[in-house]
Design a protein around this motif. Structure first.
Motif, PDB file in Angstrom:
ATOM      1  N   LYS A 208       6.242  24.937  35.604  1.00 20.35           N
ATOM      2  CA  LYS A 208       5.462  23.911  36.303  1.00 20.35           C
ATOM      3  C   LYS A 208       4.016  24.332  36.599  1.00 20.35           C
ATOM      4  CE  LYS A 208       9.423  21.799  38.691  1.00 20.35           C
ATOM      5  NZ  LYS A 208       9.986  21.423  40.023  1.00 20.35           N
ATOM      6  N   HIS A 209       3.752  25.604  36.589  1.00 20.84           N
ATOM      7  CA  HIS A 209       2.431  26.082  36.993  1.00 20.84           C
ATOM      8  C   HIS A 209       1.845  27.057  35.978  1.00 20.84           C
ATOM      9  CE1 HIS A 209       4.771  25.261  40.722  1.00 20.84           C
ATOM     10  NE2 HIS A 209       3.661  24.653  41.101  1.00 20.84           N
ATOM     11  N   ASP A 210       0.586  26.851  35.642  1.00 19.00           N
ATOM     12  CA  ASP A 210      -0.112  27.819  34.805  1.00 19.00           C
ATOM     13  C   ASP A 210      -0.487  29.035  35.646  1.00 19.00           C
ATOM     14  OD1 ASP A 210      -1.405  28.763  32.413  1.00 19.00           O
ATOM     15  OD2 ASP A 210      -3.328  28.270  33.349  1.00 19.00           O
ATOM     16  N   VAL A 211      -0.884  28.755  36.923  1.00 23.26           N
ATOM     17  CA  VAL A 211      -1.290  29.809  37.848  1.00 23.26           C
ATOM     18  C   VAL A 211      -0.292  29.906  38.995  1.00 23.26           C
ATOM     19  CG1 VAL A 211      -3.095  30.553  39.477  1.00 23.26           C
ATOM     20  CG2 VAL A 211      -3.731  29.499  37.286  1.00 23.26           C
ATOM     21  N   PRO A 217      -6.852  30.153  45.242  1.00 21.55           N
ATOM     22  CA  PRO A 217      -7.541  29.495  44.127  1.00 21.55           C
ATOM     23  C   PRO A 217      -8.853  30.163  43.709  1.00 21.55           C
ATOM     24  CG  PRO A 217      -6.699  27.860  45.660  1.00 21.55           C
ATOM     25  CD  PRO A 217      -6.504  29.179  46.322  1.00 21.55           C
ATOM     26  N   SER A 218      -9.645  30.607  44.673  1.00 20.70           N
ATOM     27  CA  SER A 218     -10.922  31.233  44.322  1.00 20.70           C
ATOM     28  C   SER A 218     -10.698  32.559  43.596  1.00 20.70           C
ATOM     29  CB  SER A 218     -11.788  31.458  45.572  1.00 20.70           C
ATOM     30  OG  SER A 218     -11.165  32.354  46.477  1.00 20.70           O
ATOM     31  N   LEU A 223     -10.191  35.770  38.479  1.00 19.39           N
ATOM     32  CA  LEU A 223      -9.345  36.560  37.587  1.00 19.39           C
ATOM     33  C   LEU A 223      -9.267  35.936  36.192  1.00 19.39           C
ATOM     34  CD1 LEU A 223      -6.379  37.531  39.969  1.00 19.39           C
ATOM     35  CD2 LEU A 223      -8.423  38.857  39.388  1.00 19.39           C
ATOM     36  N   LYS A 224      -9.207  34.605  36.137  1.00 13.26           N
ATOM     37  CA  LYS A 224      -9.150  33.917  34.837  1.00 13.26           C
ATOM     38  C   LYS A 224     -10.451  34.126  34.067  1.00 13.26           C
ATOM     39  CE  LYS A 224      -7.095  29.871  34.404  1.00 13.26           C
ATOM     40  NZ  LYS A 224      -5.822  30.151  33.703  1.00 13.26           N
ATOM     41  N   GLY A 258      -3.496  35.263  50.711  1.00 15.22           N
ATOM     42  CA  GLY A 258      -3.071  34.879  49.367  1.00 15.22           C
ATOM     43  C   GLY A 258      -3.874  35.580  48.291  1.00 15.22           C
ATOM     44  N   LYS A 259      -4.478  36.713  48.633  1.00 13.81           N
ATOM     45  CA  LYS A 259      -5.336  37.425  47.694  1.00 13.81           C
ATOM     46  C   LYS A 259      -4.756  38.772  47.269  1.00 13.81           C
ATOM     47  CE  LYS A 259      -9.615  35.233  49.323  1.00 13.81           C
ATOM     48  NZ  LYS A 259     -10.961  35.470  49.911  1.00 13.81           N
TER      49      LYS A 259
END
Length: 316
Positions: A208-211, A217-218, A223-224, A258-259
């Motif tokens: 369901k999720h690519d990430v 999110p930032s 990272l991407k 979340g980092k």
């Protein structure tokens, strides 16, 4: 001259015995009295030339201790007929072996045939932490060097994609608790991670999720950009946390935001007990330092070696 310790509140001395081996702080008091100062001076000089050395030495010690105990098996070189631990998939990026070689040469010149490579590595890891701003502790000594080193054993190391259950089981197999898991994970406050260690979180995470949805999110965007799906630059990656080369408790604060870089870092929030400890260490550097020292000494006391190598890269 030994390293001076300005913050005495973080100088912690424990007497832990593991696997039937009694390690003591003054093991070389008569046979190699200048050992600590030789290691400290050499590590300091190496770190002044290469800022990546402290993190490399700490990681090397972790990787050594998690396979057959702290027996310097990770230092052994491969031969034409046998691939050693350091050349296993999880250890390919290890470096700074020359620092240990340099210490060993000096120690052999001063007190030949006495000091194990495993003890040198344990001392070097302590000095690496201290030089980076972390705590100082009295390293227990008396380890012996092992004779076995297999590349496939690197798969025994806790992987960056492990969930909390896998991490707990991996640490428990070595007699280490959940508190040890959280405290020792704090070693990720220094160092560098290649894209392969966290790519699972930024590309094709699940159906369901690519990430990874737990990833800020930032940070995910950063990272991407650093690690594109195609044509990723060789050796691309990022520092383990925002404080880079400084040993502090920033790692835990980032997890709460979340980092956390690895899945295994962020997994510490998926268990009530480990989440509480993450919050405690994020709020108090002192609490983290005390727990880290206790867990480091506990982990470092695992030893099953048999000899004192004359050369850290080869068995006698």
């Amino acid at each position: 001259m030994a390293i001076s310790v300005p913050f005495l509140s973080f100088v912690l001395i424990f007497s832990l015995v593991s696997m039937g081996n009694s390690l003591i702080s003054n093991y070389y008091e008569k046979t190699c009295p200048h050992l600590d100062s030789i290691v400290a001076k050499t590590v300091k000089e190496a770190a002044a030339k290469d800022i990546t050395v402290p993190a490399a030495l700490l990681r090397m010690h972790f990787h050594d201790c998690f396979v057959r105990g702290c027996d310097a098996s990770v230092l052994l070189n491969s031969t034409a007929k046998h691939k050693a631990e350091k050349d296993g998939p999880a250890n390919i990026s290890l470096h700074a072996f020359s620092v240990i070689d340099n210490v060993k040469k000096q120690v052999e010149d001063s007190c030949p045939g006495v000091v194990s490579c495993a003890d040198i590595l344990a001392l070097a890891a302590r000095d690496a932490v201290f030089l980076s701003g972390g705590p100082y502790w009295d390293v227990l000594k008396g380890r012996k060097d092992g004779r076995i080193s297999n590349a496939n054993d690197s798969f025994l190391l806790p992987a960056p994609f492990f969930n909390i259950s896998q991490l707990q089981n991996n640490f428990a197999q070595r007699g280490l608790s959940l508190e040890d898991l959280v405290a020792l994970s704090g070693g990720h406050t220094i160092g560098f991670a290649h894209c392969s260690s966290f790519r699972n979180r930024i590309q094709n995470f699940d159906a369901k999720h690519d990430v990874d949805p737990s990833l800020n999110p930032s940070l995910a965007a950063k990272l991407k950009s650093t690690c594109p799906a195609k044509n990723t630059p060789k050796n691309a990656g990022v520092t383990m946390d925002s404080s880079g080369t400084t040993f502090d408790n920033t790692y835990y604060s980032l997890i709460l935001q979340g980092k956390g870089l690895f899945s295994s870092d962020q997994a510490l929030l998926t268990n009530a007990q480990t989440k509480k400890m993450v919050s405690e260490f994020a709020a108090s550097k002192g609490a983290f330092f005390r727990a880290f020292v206790k867990s480091m000494i506990k982990m470092s006391s695992l030893n099953g070696g048999q000899e004192v190598r004359r050369d850290c890269r080869a068995v006698n």
